[in-house]
Design an enzyme around this catalytic site. Structure first.
Site, PDB file in Angstrom:
ATOM      1  N   ARG A 255       4.510  12.996  26.466  1.00  0.00           N
ATOM      2  CA  ARG A 255       3.547  14.071  26.687  1.00  0.00           C
ATOM      3  C   ARG A 255       2.399  14.004  25.699  1.00  0.00           C
ATOM      4  NH1 ARG A 255       6.020  19.859  27.857  1.00  0.00           N
ATOM      5  NH2 ARG A 255       3.947  19.965  28.782  1.00  0.00           N
TER       6      ARG A 255
ATOM      7  N   PHE B 253      -8.345   2.613  11.223  1.00  0.00           N
ATOM      8  CA  PHE B 253      -8.762   1.298  11.717  1.00  0.00           C
ATOM      9  C   PHE B 253      -7.953   0.908  12.945  1.00  0.00           C
ATOM     10  CE2 PHE B 253      -8.056  -3.296  11.734  1.00  0.00           C
ATOM     11  CZ  PHE B 253      -9.351  -3.787  11.784  1.00  0.00           C
TER      12      PHE B 253
ATOM     13  N   TYR C 125      -4.649   3.608   9.150  1.00  0.00           N
ATOM     14  CA  TYR C 125      -4.359   4.156  10.473  1.00  0.00           C
ATOM     15  C   TYR C 125      -5.648   4.321  11.289  1.00  0.00           C
ATOM     16  CZ  TYR C 125      -1.625   7.025  13.774  1.00  0.00           C
ATOM     17  OH  TYR C 125      -0.977   7.521  14.868  1.00  0.00           O
TER      18      TYR C 125
ATOM     19  N   ASP D 251       0.820  -1.211   0.000  1.00  0.00           N
ATOM     20  CA  ASP D 251       0.000   0.000   0.000  1.00  0.00           C
ATOM     21  C   ASP D 251       0.854   1.262   0.000  1.00  0.00           C
ATOM     22  OD1 ASP D 251      -2.308  -1.437  -0.066  1.00  0.00           O
ATOM     23  OD2 ASP D 251      -2.776  -1.234   2.066  1.00  0.00           O
ATOM     24  N   GLY D 252       2.013   1.199   0.660  1.00  0.00           N
ATOM     25  CA  GLY D 252       2.903   2.362   0.659  1.00  0.00           C
ATOM     26  C   GLY D 252       3.375   2.719  -0.730  1.00  0.00           C
TER      27      GLY D 252
ATOM     28  N   ARG E 174       2.743   6.202  -2.744  1.00  0.00           N
ATOM     29  CA  ARG E 174       3.874   6.921  -3.351  1.00  0.00           C
ATOM     30  C   ARG E 174       3.591   7.211  -4.828  1.00  0.00           C
ATOM     31  NH1 ARG E 174       7.357   3.262  -2.582  1.00  0.00           N
ATOM     32  NH2 ARG E 174       7.639   3.817  -0.401  1.00  0.00           N
TER      33      ARG E 174
END
Length: 342
Positions: A160, A194, A192, A75-76, A80
């Site tokens: 933080r 999901f 992300y 998928d990346g 791209r």
């Protein structure tokens, strides 16, 4: 002559082998394979010679001269490639060399059949919603970009939380400390969003999704809003906790305290070539290996029968009564005409 662009994840040996095979199949079928110069260089480093018969993008031809793109990777790699051809209405078809590969249309073992279908134009083009992302501070636009999957606001320091206000259509929804907020498309609902606990949204549903990440709040549920809505996240200034914006995990922007991130539907969708009509539900089951044992499916139309008996009808002897408390004496739950008991 028809030209087809071949994208490859050249950092992997398997992808280079697949690129060589794809270019050979395309040339044999009478089309011209095209590669980026950096991909051709990676092939030369791997095998010692350039791919024969391949044209180089921007040197031998322009993006506008290409019919579609074949993406060899996960998928990346598709994300791209979508970034590289965004300015052109170029459909992409993914051949999965990764793990899940939700954006891919075929697996590595189907490469030859995939190339054959593309050469024969046996595909349809599906438009996937993308989002426009803007970062503001003091009414000044600091940055503008886009995403196919999601725009994610994340804390910059592990120790933080960031303090945010989430907003939809110019109205605040809630404020809380959290690890971040994901604003996603339906395509990104299985990425992300999901993983952060968001809903799975079918790609043909027109909607936008907002999902808080590990929010320290009683109300921090995922939101599904209109595709015409404006989603926003404002970084509060009561702490100096740093944050960063990630778009599709590829483009990043540092967010100063007080920054405002706005997300809207993009006018430019991403075009994906589809070789089959597999329903998204089946793709979901296959990719996540979901258990479906025991499923029987709907009854066939020719076997459906009308009910043979009518549903019972409430007779005149029953009547409804107003709701009452159990501790009220002498009031029956259902009155039948008789006197209440003492």
């Amino acid at each position: 002559m028809r030209k087809i662009l071949v994208f490859a994840h050249t950092g992997r040996k398997e992808a280079i082998t697949a690129a060589l095979e794809t270019c050979a199949l395309l040339a044999e079928a009478g089309t011209v394979p095209v590669m980026r110069a950096k991909d051709q260089e990676a092939v030369i480093r791997a095998v010692g010679e350039p791919v024969p018969g391949v044209e180089i993008l921007h040197d031998d031809c322009a993006v506008e001269d290409i019919e579609l793109g074949v993406v060899l990777g996960g998928d990346g790699s598709v994300l791209r490639a979508a970034e590289l051809v965004r300015a052109a209405p170029l459909p992409l078809v993914g051949v999965n060399l990764g793990h899940v590969g939700f954006l891919a249309e075929a697996e590595r073992t189907e490469l030859a059949a995939t190339v054959k279908a593309l050469v024969e134009k046996s595909y349809t083009v599906e438009e996937r919603m993308a989002i426009e992302v803007k970062v503001w501070q003091d009414n000044i636009c600091l940055a503008e970009t886009w995403a196919l999957n999601e725009a994610a606001v994340e804390k910059a320091n592990r120790e933080r939380m960031v303090e945010v206000v989430i907003e939809v259509d110019g109205r605040p929804i809630s404020t809380f400390g959290c690890d971040g907020v994901v604003m996603a498309t339906p395509t990104g609902s299985t990425a992300y969003s999901f993983s952060a606990g968001g809903p799975v949204v079918w790609p043909d549903v027109a909607a936008l999704i907002m999902v808080p990440i590990s929010a320290h709040a009683l109300f921090a549920k995922p939101l599904v809003v209109s595709p015409d809505s404006v989603m926003a996240v404002e970084m509060l200034t009561r702490t100096d906790a740093g944050a960063v914006l990630w778009c599709d995990g590829r483009r990043t922007i540092d967010l100063p305290p007080g920054a405002r991130i706005e997300v809207t539907r993009s006018d430019t969708p991403v075009r994906l070539a589809r070789l089959n009509t597999t329903p998204f539900s089946e793709r979901l089951v296959n990719k996540f290996e979901l258990p479906i044992t025991g499923w029987r499916g709907p009854a066939k139309d020719d076997l459906r029968r009308a009910a043979t008996t009518a549903l019972p009808v409430i007779g005149p002897g029953l009547q409804s009564v107003e709701p009452h408390h159990k501790d009220e004496p002498g009031i029956p739950m259902v009155g039948g005409g008789e006197e209440p008991r003492p």
